[in-house]
Design an enzyme around this catalytic site. Structure first.
Site, PDB file in Angstrom:
ATOM      1  CE1 TYR A  94      69.435  -8.646  97.309  1.00  0.00           C
ATOM      2  CE2 TYR A  94      69.768  -9.082  94.966  1.00  0.00           C
ATOM      3  CZ  TYR A  94      68.962  -9.126  96.092  1.00  0.00           C
ATOM      4  OH  TYR A  94      67.703  -9.659  96.004  1.00  0.00           O
ATOM      5  CB  SER A 176      62.298 -12.378  90.119  1.00  0.00           C
ATOM      6  OG  SER A 176      61.923 -12.070  91.450  1.00  0.00           O
ATOM      7  CD  GLN A 198      59.767 -15.659  92.313  1.00  0.00           C
ATOM      8  OE1 GLN A 198      59.984 -14.545  91.852  1.00  0.00           O
ATOM      9  NE2 GLN A 198      59.414 -15.852  93.562  1.00  0.00           N
ATOM     10  CE1 TYR A 200      60.079 -14.836  97.030  1.00  0.00           C
ATOM     11  CE2 TYR A 200      60.319 -13.190  95.302  1.00  0.00           C
ATOM     12  CZ  TYR A 200      60.882 -14.119  96.156  1.00  0.00           C
ATOM     13  OH  TYR A 200      62.226 -14.334  96.150  1.00  0.00           O
ATOM     14  CB  THR A 226      59.590 -18.421  95.804  1.00  0.00           C
ATOM     15  OG1 THR A 226      60.199 -18.489  94.510  1.00  0.00           O
ATOM     16  CG2 THR A 226      60.667 -18.518  96.870  1.00  0.00           C
ATOM     17  CG  HIS A 340      65.800 -17.730  98.492  1.00  0.00           C
ATOM     18  ND1 HIS A 340      64.435 -17.743  98.282  1.00  0.00           N
ATOM     19  CD2 HIS A 340      66.226 -16.542  98.023  1.00  0.00           C
ATOM     20  CE1 HIS A 340      64.067 -16.591  97.744  1.00  0.00           C
ATOM     21  NE2 HIS A 340      65.134 -15.834  97.575  1.00  0.00           N
ATOM     22  CG  ASP A 374      68.090 -23.045  93.278  1.00  0.00           C
ATOM     23  OD1 ASP A 374      68.339 -23.586  94.377  1.00  0.00           O
ATOM     24  OD2 ASP A 374      67.219 -22.161  93.158  1.00  0.00           O
ATOM     25  CB  THR A 375      71.682 -23.724  96.013  1.00  0.00           C
ATOM     26  OG1 THR A 375      70.405 -23.103  96.170  1.00  0.00           O
ATOM     27  CG2 THR A 375      72.605 -23.229  97.127  1.00  0.00           C
ATOM     28  N   GLY A 376      74.672 -23.269  94.361  1.00  0.00           N
ATOM     29  CA  GLY A 376      76.036 -23.777  94.381  1.00  0.00           C
ATOM     30  C   GLY A 376      76.610 -24.131  93.027  1.00  0.00           C
ATOM     31  CB  ILE A 377      75.108 -24.682  89.693  1.00  0.00           C
ATOM     32  CG1 ILE A 377      74.264 -25.855  90.173  1.00  0.00           C
ATOM     33  CG2 ILE A 377      75.586 -24.923  88.257  1.00  0.00           C
ATOM     34  CD1 ILE A 377      72.945 -26.028  89.437  1.00  0.00           C
ATOM     35  CG  MET A 378      79.980 -21.696  91.398  1.00  0.00           C
ATOM     36  SD  MET A 378      79.585 -20.023  90.810  1.00  0.00           S
ATOM     37  CE  MET A 378      81.235 -19.315  90.699  1.00  0.00           C
ATOM     38  N   GLY A 397      71.574 -19.134  88.980  1.00  0.00           N
ATOM     39  CA  GLY A 397      71.281 -17.775  89.414  1.00  0.00           C
ATOM     40  C   GLY A 397      72.539 -16.936  89.431  1.00  0.00           C
TER      41      GLY A 397
END
Length: 448
Positions: A94, A176, A198, A200, A226, A340, A374-378, A397
Site C-alpha cells: 500500500y 491526513s 490535510q 478531503y 487535496t 498523489h 512531493d513525489t519521488g523524493i528518496m 511521504g
C-alpha cells in the site's frame, strides 16, 4: 642515410674532449633501467609479529538492537529494504505501490536522477544552514512530513511517531483526513510541533466544516486541501493483495505474518485500527474514496474554504501551470505540485519537471504563494535539486513511511537524519552555505 640510431654505434659523451672521455654504447629504447637505490625497509619481506597482528584482529561485537540496526542504514533505500522485511505484504505494498502500471512513480524517481549538479568552488562552506521560512514560520529543515492515510497500519506508532519526530526536528507534520490518530491526539502527542491538517472535502459539507473547526481549535496553522481524488486511482497491488481496512485475516495473511511476528504482535496488542477523523468504516480504500469524497468540487468550493479557514490555505494536487495560477487567484497561500505519489492517474505530469514552469509563471504574476512539491523524493540531494529549481519546500511521504515501518519513531528519526546529512553534504559540495543561495544555475536537467 637513416635517422635510426644503431645500438652498436658508440655515442660521444656530452663532455667530449675532456681527459675522462669514455666510450658508451647506446641502449635500445625498450631497455628497462634498474634503480640502484636500496629497497625501502617497508617493502622488505618479514615474518609478521604478534603485536602487529593484534590491532587487525579486533572483532566488532555484534549489535542486534533496533537502534544499531537503524544506524546501519545510510540511505532511504536501505530503510525501505528493512521495512519490506518487517512489514506484511499488504501494508508494505500500500505504501510502496502506485496506480496501474506505476509508470508515474518510476518517472518521478527517474526525474531526480536525470540531473547534473553544477558545483561552485572556493566558497566558505564550513557552516551549512538548512533553515527556511515556509508559510510565515521558520522550519529548521526545508522539508516536512506529508499526509499519509492508515499510518498505524504500517506500524503501530503511526501518526504519533511521525508528529513527534517532526516536532523534535523542528519541521511541519501533516495529519491526513484518513489518518488513524485524531486531530486532538496528535496535538497532545506533539504539543510544541507545527501541525498541519490535510482535508478531503466530503459531499457532506457539515462534516467537512466540523473537521475544519477541530483542526483550528487544536492549533493547526495550515489547512491543506487535496484536489486530485475525484475518484480513486487503480492501485492494483492493493487489489491483488485484497487489502481492506482493517486488514483481513486470511490464510495468505496468516502465512505472511509468520515471517513478521513483531508487526502482528504490535497490531493485535494495540487499539484497533480505525479512521480517527471518520466514522468506523470497513472495506477497500477505493470504495471509501468513491463513497465519501466529492467528485463535484469546483473553484467555488475553494472560495468557500478560503472564507471559512482563517489560517494558511494550501492546495495539494496541482499538475498544470494554469491550475497553479487559478488556485492562487482564488486565495491559496501555497500550492503543492503533486500527482498523489503516482497513486491516482498513471502517466500524470511529474512535479519536478513541472516546477520550473510553475515558478516562472507565478513570478511573472508577482505572486507570493509558496511553491512546494512531493513525489519521488528518496534523498536529501533530491530536495536540494528541487530547491535549486525554485521550490520553497518539499514534503516526504514514502520516505517517512519506510523509516516508520523499519523502526517506529526511531525509524522516522533516522529518515530525517539521513535526509539532513544528504542535504548538508550536497550543499557543501555545491559551494552553497544556505538554502536561499540555491538557484537554477546549480542544476542542469539532462535530456533523455
Amino acid at each position: 642515410m637513416t635517422d635510426t640510431l644503431d645500438p652498436k654505434i658508440t655515442a660521444a659523451p656530452a663532455n667530449a674532449g675532456s681527459d675522462h672521455n669514455v666510450t658508451r654504447t647506446a641502449q635500445p629504447q625498450s631497455a628497462v633501467v634498474q634503480s640502484s637505490a636500496p629497497q625501502p625497509p617497508a617493502l622488505k619481506r618479514r615474518v609478521p609479529k604478534v603485536s602487529d597482528l593484534a590491532p587487525l584482529m579486533q572483532f566488532k561485537k555484534p549489535e542486534f538492537s533496533k537502534t544499531a540496526r537503524l544506524k546501519r542504514a545510510s540511505t532511504i533505500w536501505e530503510l525501505r529494504d528493512m521495512a519490506k522485511r518487517r512489514t506484511p505484504q499488504a501494508p508494505f505494498d500500500y505504501t510502496d505501490g502506485a496506480a496501474e502500471e506505476e509508470i508515474t512513480l518510476r518517472r518521478a524517481r527517474q526525474a531526480f536522477q536525470d540531473i547534473e549538479f553544477r558545483p561552485g568552488i572556493l566558497r566558505d562552506v564550513s557552516r551549512i544552514d538548512l533553515r527556511t521560512d515556509i508559510l510565515g514560520k521558520e522550519s529548521r529543515l526545508p522539508f516536512g512530513i506529508a499526509p499519509t492515510g492508515f499510518t498505524r497500519m504500517m506500524q503501530s506508532e503511526g501518526e504519533y511517531a511521525g508528529s513527534q519526530a517532526a516536532e523534535a526536528a523542528g519541521i511541519p507534520y501533516t495529519l491526513s483526513t484518513m489518518g488513524t490518530a485524531s486531530i486532538e491526539d496528535v496535538a497532545t502527542a506533539a504539543p510544541n510541533g507545527r501541525n498541519w491538517f490535510q482535508l478531503y472535502l466530503w459531499t457532506d459539507r457539515d462534516r467537512s466544516l466540523e473537521l475544519i473547526e477541530r483542526a483550528a481549535k487544536a492549533g493547526n496553522d495550515t489547512l491543506m486541501v487535496t484536489v486530485d481524488t475525484a475518484v480513486a486511482g487503480a492501485r492494483l497491488r492493493d487489489v491483488r493483495n485484497g487489502m481492506t481496512i482493517p486488514p483481513a485475516l486470511t490464510i495468505k495473511t496468516v502465512l505472511d505474518a509468520s515471517y513478521r511476528p513483531a508487526w502482528w504482535f504490535n497490531f493485535l496488542t494495540h487499539e484497533p485500527l480505525t479512521f480517527a477523523s471518520l466514522s468506523r468504516y470497513t472495506g477497500t480504500v477505493a470504495d471509501l474514496i468513491n463513497s465519501m469524497f466529492d467528485p463535484t468540487l469546483t473553484y467555488e468550493d475553494l472560495d468557500w474554504l478560503r472564507e471559512t479557514w482563517k489560517g494558511k490555505l494550501v492546495v495539494k494536487g496541482i499538475q498544470t501551470v494554469e491550475d497553479a495560477r487559478k488556485v492562487v487567484d482564488h486565495g491559496a497561500d501555497g500550492i503543492i505540485l503533486s500527482n498523489h505519489g503516482g497513486r491516482q492517474l498513471d502517466r500524470a505530469p511529474i512535479p519536478f519537471h513541472l516546477l520550473p514552469e510553475v515558478t516562472t509563471a507565478l513570478k511573472a504574476d508577482n505572486s507570493k504563494a509558496a511553491v512546494m512539491l512531493d513525489t519521488g523524493i528518496m534523498s536529501g540531494a533530491d530536495i536540494v535539486a528541487a530547491l535549486a529549481l525554485g521550490a520553497d519546500f518539499a514534503l516526504i511521504g514514502r520516505a517517512y513511511l519506510y523509516g516508520l515501518m523499519a523502526g517506529g519513531r526511531e525509524g522516522v528519526d533516522r529518515t530525517i537524519q539521513i535526509l539532513e546529512k544528504d542535504m548538508t553534504r550536497t550543499m557543501a559540495l555545491l559551494g552553497v552555505s544556505k538554502v536561499s543561495d540555491l538557484n537554477p544555475d546549480h542544476v542542469r536537467l539532462i535530456q533523455r
